[in-house]
Design a protein around this motif. Structure first.
Motif, PDB file in Angstrom:
ATOM      1  N   CYS A 176      48.804  82.194  35.951  1.00  6.32           N
ATOM      2  CA  CYS A 176      49.191  81.986  37.349  1.00  6.32           C
ATOM      3  C   CYS A 176      48.927  83.257  38.160  1.00  6.32           C
ATOM      4  CB  CYS A 176      50.663  81.601  37.433  1.00  6.32           C
ATOM      5  SG  CYS A 176      51.201  81.137  39.089  1.00  6.32           S
ATOM      6  N   THR A 181      45.115  77.652  40.731  1.00  5.03           N
ATOM      7  CA  THR A 181      45.778  76.445  40.219  1.00  5.03           C
ATOM      8  C   THR A 181      45.824  76.516  38.703  1.00  5.03           C
ATOM      9  OG1 THR A 181      44.765  75.157  42.013  1.00  5.03           O
ATOM     10  CG2 THR A 181      45.812  73.922  40.214  1.00  5.03           C
ATOM     11  N   LEU A 183      47.384  74.056  35.564  1.00  3.63           N
ATOM     12  CA  LEU A 183      48.055  72.815  35.204  1.00  3.63           C
ATOM     13  C   LEU A 183      48.012  72.638  33.688  1.00  3.63           C
ATOM     14  CD1 LEU A 183      46.403  70.520  37.909  1.00  3.63           C
ATOM     15  CD2 LEU A 183      48.723  71.471  37.988  1.00  3.63           C
ATOM     16  N   SER A 187      52.748  68.689  33.773  1.00  2.00           N
ATOM     17  CA  SER A 187      52.487  68.987  35.185  1.00  2.00           C
ATOM     18  C   SER A 187      52.325  67.737  36.031  1.00  2.00           C
ATOM     19  CB  SER A 187      51.247  69.863  35.329  1.00  2.00           C
ATOM     20  OG  SER A 187      50.094  69.209  34.815  1.00  2.00           O
ATOM     21  N   ASP A 188      51.515  66.785  35.556  1.00  2.00           N
ATOM     22  CA  ASP A 188      51.247  65.598  36.371  1.00  2.00           C
ATOM     23  C   ASP A 188      50.829  64.372  35.556  1.00  2.00           C
ATOM     24  OD1 ASP A 188      48.728  66.322  35.543  1.00  2.00           O
ATOM     25  OD2 ASP A 188      47.960  66.790  37.535  1.00  2.00           O
ATOM     26  N   HIS A 191      47.250  66.174  32.217  1.00  2.00           N
ATOM     27  CA  HIS A 191      46.880  67.403  31.495  1.00  2.00           C
ATOM     28  C   HIS A 191      47.718  67.598  30.238  1.00  2.00           C
ATOM     29  CE1 HIS A 191      45.528  67.925  35.669  1.00  2.00           C
ATOM     30  NE2 HIS A 191      44.513  68.591  35.124  1.00  2.00           N
ATOM     31  N   TYR A 207      49.309  77.595  42.860  1.00  2.00           N
ATOM     32  CA  TYR A 207      49.998  76.360  42.477  1.00  2.00           C
ATOM     33  C   TYR A 207      49.986  76.305  40.955  1.00  2.00           C
ATOM     34  CZ  TYR A 207      51.222  71.414  42.169  1.00  2.00           C
ATOM     35  OH  TYR A 207      51.840  70.225  41.870  1.00  2.00           O
ATOM     36  N   CYS A 208      51.123  76.552  40.351  1.00  2.00           N
ATOM     37  CA  CYS A 208      51.194  76.693  38.888  1.00  2.00           C
ATOM     38  C   CYS A 208      52.238  75.747  38.309  1.00  2.00           C
ATOM     39  CB  CYS A 208      51.527  78.129  38.504  1.00  2.00           C
ATOM     40  SG  CYS A 208      50.373  79.345  39.218  1.00  2.00           S
ATOM     41  N   LYS A 209      51.778  74.881  37.398  1.00  2.00           N
ATOM     42  CA  LYS A 209      52.678  73.912  36.764  1.00  2.00           C
ATOM     43  C   LYS A 209      52.475  73.906  35.266  1.00  2.00           C
ATOM     44  CE  LYS A 209      54.558  72.082  40.484  1.00  2.00           C
ATOM     45  NZ  LYS A 209      55.990  72.008  40.756  1.00  2.00           N
TER      46      LYS A 209
END
Length: 209
Positions: A176, A181, A183, A187-188, A191, A207-209
């Motif tokens: 990050c 970005t 992921l 995250s979503d 991934h 934007y770090c997940k």
């Protein structure tokens, strides 16, 4: 008592120095694997070939693409088509995140298992979505990190286990900022078997997940 403390301090310093020497020697050996091979992006640590312009229907493309094969002695399982900004960010990540997270285990980081690089598609291949950073040469997906002794740290298989999970999570967290970005699993939903890194920049920061 004083003599014992002095001796102990000397022993500890010698041990630490030996460990550093071993690490330095190992790193030099890894980097030497690609010595003399062609470099790109004006950096001798980035091994590969210059491709030039990559175009795709005016939607995707890379102005000055490179085919990256290795990063500072760490091989890529599949050559990655990227722009130089992404290649340089990957080198930073290898040296400030992946290598520190792995340490001397297994002889250090030997290879990155590449899941994706340049591809002209929408984000997560979803209809109606914006063009992915992959379509600009700004992104790379990594499915696993292989150590020099052949040990593989897989995002899919090891992210949640006690032995390898913390190492993978440390190197992901440290990405990050180097990348705009990041992921990974959780995250979503897209991934779970790889980490995604790209160099897109946002007004609100990474934007770090």
């Amino acid at each position: 008592m004083r003599r014992f403390l002095i001796f102990g301090a000397m022993f500890l310093a010698a041990s630490c120095g030996g460990a550093r020497d071993t690490m330095d020697a190992s790193l030099k050996a890894v980097r030497a694997r690609f010595a003399g091979q062609g470099s790109v992006c004006g950096d001798p640590a980035l091994i590969g070939e210059r491709i030039g312009a990559v175009e795709a229907n005016g939607i995707c493309g890379i102005e000055n693409a490179v085919l990256l094969r290795a990063v500072d002695g760490v091989a890529l399982s599949t050559p990655a088509t990227l722009n130089c900004g992404t290649a340089k960010a990957l080198k930073t990540w290898v040296n400030t995140a992946a290598r520190p997270a792995v340490g001397r285990r297994g002889g250090g980081v030997g290879e990155l298992k590449v899941a994706a690089s340049y591809a002209c598609r929408t984000r997560n291949s979803q209809r109606g979505a914006k063009v992915s950073e992959h379509g600009k040469g700004n992104a790379i997906d990594i499915a696993a990190v292989r150590l020099m002794d052949g040990t593989e740290l897989s995002v899919l298989h090891h992210w949640h286990d006690r032995k390898n999970g913390p190492t993978l999570k440390r190197m992901h967290k440290a990405a990050c900022g180097t990348f705009g970005t990041t992921l990974g699993p959780g995250s979503d939903g897209f991934h779970e078997d790889h980490v995604h890194y790209d160099i897109a920049r946002y007004r609100g920061g990474p934007y770090c997940k």
